[in-house]
Design a protein around this motif. Structure first.
Motif, PDB file in Angstrom:
ATOM      1  N   GLY A  19      10.011 -67.090  18.073  1.00  0.00           N
ATOM      2  CA  GLY A  19      10.430 -65.821  18.676  1.00  0.00           C
ATOM      3  C   GLY A  19       9.588 -64.672  18.151  1.00  0.00           C
ATOM      4  N   THR A  20       9.252 -64.739  16.883  1.00  0.00           N
ATOM      5  CA  THR A  20       8.434 -63.684  16.279  1.00  0.00           C
ATOM      6  C   THR A  20       7.082 -63.607  16.983  1.00  0.00           C
ATOM      7  OG1 THR A  20       9.541 -64.000  14.167  1.00  0.00           O
ATOM      8  CG2 THR A  20       7.374 -62.938  14.096  1.00  0.00           C
ATOM      9  N   ASP A  38      13.475 -58.567  23.830  1.00  0.00           N
ATOM     10  CA  ASP A  38      13.577 -59.642  22.849  1.00  0.00           C
ATOM     11  C   ASP A  38      14.885 -60.359  23.182  1.00  0.00           C
ATOM     12  OD1 ASP A  38      14.064 -61.313  20.766  1.00  0.00           O
ATOM     13  OD2 ASP A  38      13.947 -59.792  19.188  1.00  0.00           O
ATOM     14  N   ARG A  69      18.301 -64.609  22.135  1.00  0.00           N
ATOM     15  CA  ARG A  69      19.582 -65.236  22.540  1.00  0.00           C
ATOM     16  C   ARG A  69      20.031 -64.721  23.907  1.00  0.00           C
ATOM     17  NH1 ARG A  69      19.651 -64.127  17.190  1.00  0.00           N
ATOM     18  NH2 ARG A  69      19.794 -65.951  15.814  1.00  0.00           N
ATOM     19  N   LYS A  87      17.260 -71.750  18.934  1.00  0.00           N
ATOM     20  CA  LYS A  87      18.477 -71.164  18.359  1.00  0.00           C
ATOM     21  C   LYS A  87      19.671 -71.876  19.009  1.00  0.00           C
ATOM     22  CE  LYS A  87      16.325 -67.092  16.625  1.00  0.00           C
ATOM     23  NZ  LYS A  87      14.921 -67.326  16.983  1.00  0.00           N
TER      24      LYS A  87
END
Ligand SMILES: Cc1ncc(COP(=O)(O)O)c(C=O)c1O
Length: 355
Positions: free
Chosen positions: A61-62, A172, A175, A203
């Motif tokens: 994700g980063t 972002d 989730r 996740k």
């Protein structure tokens, strides 16, 4: 109780049996040559689910946020993001280190929103003294703000501000499926007005590795080069993508259970004397609770948390792992590895936290 119950994060999930099977049988090729059929399939599927033209697999994700922001924002420009956003807090300052991008942090409310007026007034005028504003970044669900989902109407309003000012909107959506399930909306409605979105497979969707960026063909074409520059061009990445396909086909359903389990925790915690919880803002799989200042902690919890200044701290009580995120504030996250029985055991353990 021998099994470890790990409520620190939904990033601790292990692949499902079906994922292991899919990994073993994955058809592979060199993805930097665009020849890995499993990666191609995952990227197309992701783009279709998000209602965007194209997708791009990245390791994390980063990196998804970094590649997206590098792609939208020239060096020396400024982006607007929440002061509790993951990109500001937890991504090692990558946007400024690698992109020369200036960040301006606006107040995040408890529900993860940033006031529209704050966004409007933070957009820079065309003046030689100022950096140009190049993007707005929203986080959905918002990790540090109770895992709050952002409403489609709110995102649309932010997107209007972005469009009116010729600024990009990145989401972002680590989730984003938790947000869609929580709000009972199609995930497309949450990203329709965004130029780019990153979401995580690793996740709540339980894949071992991987995130996907979605956007227009042109955006993804440029993002692919930035991914390469950052060393994120992987070769037989179908090994990862195979699990990701199972995530998208099978694991979105799991998020309903995770939210139900979170609500059981919320209900239980709100009935424990000495603990407090922001019941109305907890709507997904992340929850925070506080231990009231005047109450003493049990000896084991005191030993683990006293005189610490580096947060988050791993806490373990009765073989149940969770995090202290700031003094006397704790985080629990539900996920695929957590059963109803684990929730009952957790509530039993939480009742014993006070001395
Ligand atoms: C909201 C949010 N964005 C981005 C990330 C980064 O994801 P990764 O850990 O895959 O780099 C996380 C990780 O927890 C997150 O919570």
């Amino acid at each position: 109780m021998d099994r470890m119950i790990d409520l620190r994060s939904d990033t601790v999930t292990k692949p499902t049996d079906e994922m292991y099977q899919a990994i073993a049988n994955a058809k592979l090729g060199d993805d930097v040559f665009r020849e890995d059929p499993t990666v191609n399939k995952l990227e197309e599927k992701a783009a279709q689910i998000m209602g965007k033209e194209a997708g791009l697999l990245v390791p994390s994700g980063t990196m998804g946020n970094l590649v997206s922001i590098l792609t939208s924002c020239p060096r020396g420009t400024e982006i607007l993001l929440g002061n509790k956003s993951h990109t500001f807090y937890y991504e090692a300052g990558g946007i400024s280190a690698f992109g020369g991008i200036h960040s301006r942090q606006l107040n995040n409310n408890n529900d993860g929103t940033i006031n529209l007026d704050d966004i409007k007034s933070a957009i820079r005028a065309n003046n030689v003294h100022f950096p140009k504003t190049s993007a707005i970044v929203l986080e959905n669900t918002h990790n540090l703000c109770n895992g709050s989902p952002l409403l489609p109407e709110y995102i649309r309003d932010v997107a209007h501000i972005a469009k009116d000012n010729d600024v990009k909107l990145h989401i972002d959506g680590a989730r984003i499926f938790n947000a869609a399930v929580s709000l009972d909306v199609n995930v497309k409605d949450l990203v329709a007005n965004a130029d780019s979105v990153t979401f995580c497979l690793s996740k709540g969707l339980s894949a071992p590795i991987g995130s996907i960026i979605c956007g227009s063909d042109k955006f993804i074409y440029n993002a692919r080069r930035n991914r390469k520059a950052l060393g994120g061009g992987m070769r037989q990445a179908g090994i990862i993508a195979a699990a990701g396909i199972v995530s998208l086909d099978k694991m979105i359903q799991q998020i309903h259970n995770d939210h139900e389990n979170a609500q059981l925790l919320v209900k239980g915690i709100s009935n424990i004397d000495g603990l407090s919880i922001d019941k109305k803002n907890i709507k997904s799989n992340i929850l925070y609770f506080d231990i009231n200042k005047r109450r003493t902690l049990n000896a084991e919890l005191s030993r683990q948390t006293d005189n610490k200044d580096q947060y988050p701290i791993d806490v373990v009580q009765d073989n149940i792992y969770f995090l202290e995120t700031s003094p006397r504030r704790f985080r629990l996250v539900t996920h695929y590895g957590i059963s109803r029985e684990d929730i009952e055991n957790t509530l039993r353990m939480l009742k014993g936290l006070l001395g």
